[in-house]
Design a protein around this motif. Sequence first.
Motif, PDB file in Angstrom:
ATOM      1  N   SER A 235      12.541  -7.500  -0.222  1.00  0.00           N
ATOM      2  CA  SER A 235      11.442  -8.436  -0.004  1.00  0.00           C
ATOM      3  C   SER A 235      10.229  -8.016  -0.826  1.00  0.00           C
ATOM      4  CB  SER A 235      11.070  -8.481   1.482  1.00  0.00           C
ATOM      5  OG  SER A 235      10.036  -9.405   1.727  1.00  0.00           O
ATOM      6  N   GLU A 236       9.504  -8.999  -1.340  1.00  0.00           N
ATOM      7  CA  GLU A 236       8.293  -8.707  -2.094  1.00  0.00           C
ATOM      8  C   GLU A 236       7.113  -8.558  -1.138  1.00  0.00           C
ATOM      9  OE1 GLU A 236       7.616 -11.589  -5.104  1.00  0.00           O
ATOM     10  OE2 GLU A 236       9.550 -11.267  -6.097  1.00  0.00           O
ATOM     11  N   LEU A 237       6.407  -7.445  -1.257  1.00  0.00           N
ATOM     12  CA  LEU A 237       5.271  -7.178  -0.381  1.00  0.00           C
ATOM     13  C   LEU A 237       4.172  -6.501  -1.190  1.00  0.00           C
ATOM     14  CD1 LEU A 237       4.393  -7.380   2.658  1.00  0.00           C
ATOM     15  CD2 LEU A 237       5.080  -4.993   2.859  1.00  0.00           C
ATOM     16  N   ASP A 238       3.055  -7.174  -1.311  1.00  0.00           N
ATOM     17  CA  ASP A 238       1.918  -6.588  -2.017  1.00  0.00           C
ATOM     18  C   ASP A 238       1.334  -5.448  -1.197  1.00  0.00           C
ATOM     19  OD1 ASP A 238       0.705  -9.820  -3.167  1.00  0.00           O
ATOM     20  OD2 ASP A 238       2.186  -8.449  -4.042  1.00  0.00           O
ATOM     21  N   ASP A 239       0.783  -4.479  -1.910  1.00  0.00           N
ATOM     22  CA  ASP A 239       0.152  -3.353  -1.234  1.00  0.00           C
ATOM     23  C   ASP A 239      -0.986  -3.809  -0.331  1.00  0.00           C
ATOM     24  OD1 ASP A 239      -0.304  -0.356  -0.985  1.00  0.00           O
ATOM     25  OD2 ASP A 239      -2.253  -1.011  -1.727  1.00  0.00           O
ATOM     26  N   SER A 240      -1.718  -4.822  -0.752  1.00  0.00           N
ATOM     27  CA  SER A 240      -2.831  -5.320   0.060  1.00  0.00           C
ATOM     28  C   SER A 240      -2.339  -5.924   1.361  1.00  0.00           C
ATOM     29  CB  SER A 240      -3.641  -6.353  -0.718  1.00  0.00           C
ATOM     30  OG  SER A 240      -2.831  -7.459  -1.092  1.00  0.00           O
ATOM     31  N   VAL A 241      -1.187  -6.617   1.293  1.00  0.00           N
ATOM     32  CA  VAL A 241      -0.600  -7.195   2.505  1.00  0.00           C
ATOM     33  C   VAL A 241      -0.137  -6.085   3.441  1.00  0.00           C
ATOM     34  CG1 VAL A 241       1.256  -8.638   3.423  1.00  0.00           C
ATOM     35  CG2 VAL A 241       0.088  -9.304   1.305  1.00  0.00           C
ATOM     36  N   ALA A 242       0.509  -5.073   2.883  1.00  0.00           N
ATOM     37  CA  ALA A 242       0.968  -3.937   3.689  1.00  0.00           C
ATOM     38  C   ALA A 242      -0.212  -3.249   4.372  1.00  0.00           C
ATOM     39  CB  ALA A 242       1.733  -2.945   2.818  1.00  0.00           C
ATOM     40  N   GLN A 243      -1.292  -3.058   3.633  1.00  0.00           N
ATOM     41  CA  GLN A 243      -2.478  -2.420   4.211  1.00  0.00           C
ATOM     42  C   GLN A 243      -3.055  -3.265   5.339  1.00  0.00           C
ATOM     43  OE1 GLN A 243      -3.688   0.542   3.648  1.00  0.00           O
ATOM     44  NE2 GLN A 243      -2.460   1.117   1.848  1.00  0.00           N
ATOM     45  N   ASN A 244      -3.047  -4.568   5.175  1.00  0.00           N
ATOM     46  CA  ASN A 244      -3.566  -5.461   6.215  1.00  0.00           C
ATOM     47  C   ASN A 244      -2.702  -5.424   7.466  1.00  0.00           C
ATOM     48  OD1 ASN A 244      -5.449  -7.604   7.095  1.00  0.00           O
ATOM     49  ND2 ASN A 244      -3.639  -8.898   7.005  1.00  0.00           N
ATOM     50  N   LEU A 245      -1.396  -5.448   7.283  1.00  0.00           N
ATOM     51  CA  LEU A 245      -0.486  -5.374   8.429  1.00  0.00           C
ATOM     52  C   LEU A 245      -0.628  -4.036   9.148  1.00  0.00           C
ATOM     53  CD1 LEU A 245       2.772  -6.949   6.918  1.00  0.00           C
ATOM     54  CD2 LEU A 245       1.208  -7.996   8.552  1.00  0.00           C
ATOM     55  N   ALA A 246      -0.862  -2.986   8.398  1.00  0.00           N
ATOM     56  CA  ALA A 246      -0.943  -1.642   8.965  1.00  0.00           C
ATOM     57  C   ALA A 246      -2.136  -1.472   9.891  1.00  0.00           C
ATOM     58  CB  ALA A 246      -1.004  -0.607   7.848  1.00  0.00           C
ATOM     59  N   ARG A 247      -3.131  -2.316   9.740  1.00  0.00           N
ATOM     60  CA  ARG A 247      -4.331  -2.176  10.577  1.00  0.00           C
ATOM     61  C   ARG A 247      -4.034  -2.360  12.064  1.00  0.00           C
ATOM     62  NH1 ARG A 247      -6.798  -5.347   6.272  1.00  0.00           N
ATOM     63  NH2 ARG A 247      -8.079  -3.974   4.963  1.00  0.00           N
TER      64      ARG A 247
END
Length: 284
Positions: A235-247
């Motif tokens: 799956s394609e996942l931008d680092d910014s999206v990952a950081q947002n989900l991690a919050r």
Amino acid sequence: MCKVVIIGAPRSGTNMLRDLLAKFPGVATWPCDEINYIWRHGNVSYPTDELSPDMATSSIQRYIRKQFDWVARHYSAHTVVEKTCANSLRVGFVDRILPDARYLYIRRDGLDVLGSAMKRWKAEIDIPYLARKARFVPLHDLPYYAIRYLGNRLYRLFAGENRLAYWGPTFDGLNEALTKYSLEEVCALQWQRCVDRADEAFESIAPERIFRISYEAFVSDPAEELMRIARFIGSELDDSVAQNLARGVSKKNVGKGRLELGQQKVEQLEQLVGMTLKRHGYIN
């Protein structure tokens, strides 16, 4: 369509993981907590969740695969994620049905999960929760589950033990364990059986189809772990999206269960399920 199956004992972070993955672009899951009703279709009256691969008949395989196809079509998804904790007891059965599935195997300190698990054993009825799951009960199986659910609730009301007759994955020997051990010990044994059965089954599955996750490591660096998982499932996942989900991920519960148990109870339970705890690095 990519099929991703999350395997883990109850209260090990499986819900957290499923919910995060369902926010990836093009990834979807069922709009309810678990689909054990679907997995057990065709074996509904079998007394435990420990279904063997030979119980996955051709008709059962077709039925369950169609349910994955429904999710993919309904949500226009290229990846379907599924999480049912009882599948940790029957990985071989699942793999017979979904031979191309990819597995996310999440583990957590078995003594940290006990407090949360015990609350579920003693929980009150949750009508909205049940309604969401009831949508996916096969019509033919509805009478069986209605009677079983009623019996479970009546047991809680009248047995004098302030608990359900059963909760979570039903392992071989659960009834005997409930007569012999305290509820804390039963929860520990339930965790152990789920982990041991999954460990055993994964020995026969190609390692490149399995991604192993430590709950403790995941909550310590969720963005990095999500990026690694995204690569594994294609799956394609931008680092910014990952950081947002991690919050939304917290590590505050690491060690909390052990602390609440107290040292004496921890030592007692480590004697009971110590072999599994040691195998996964939770005790020396």
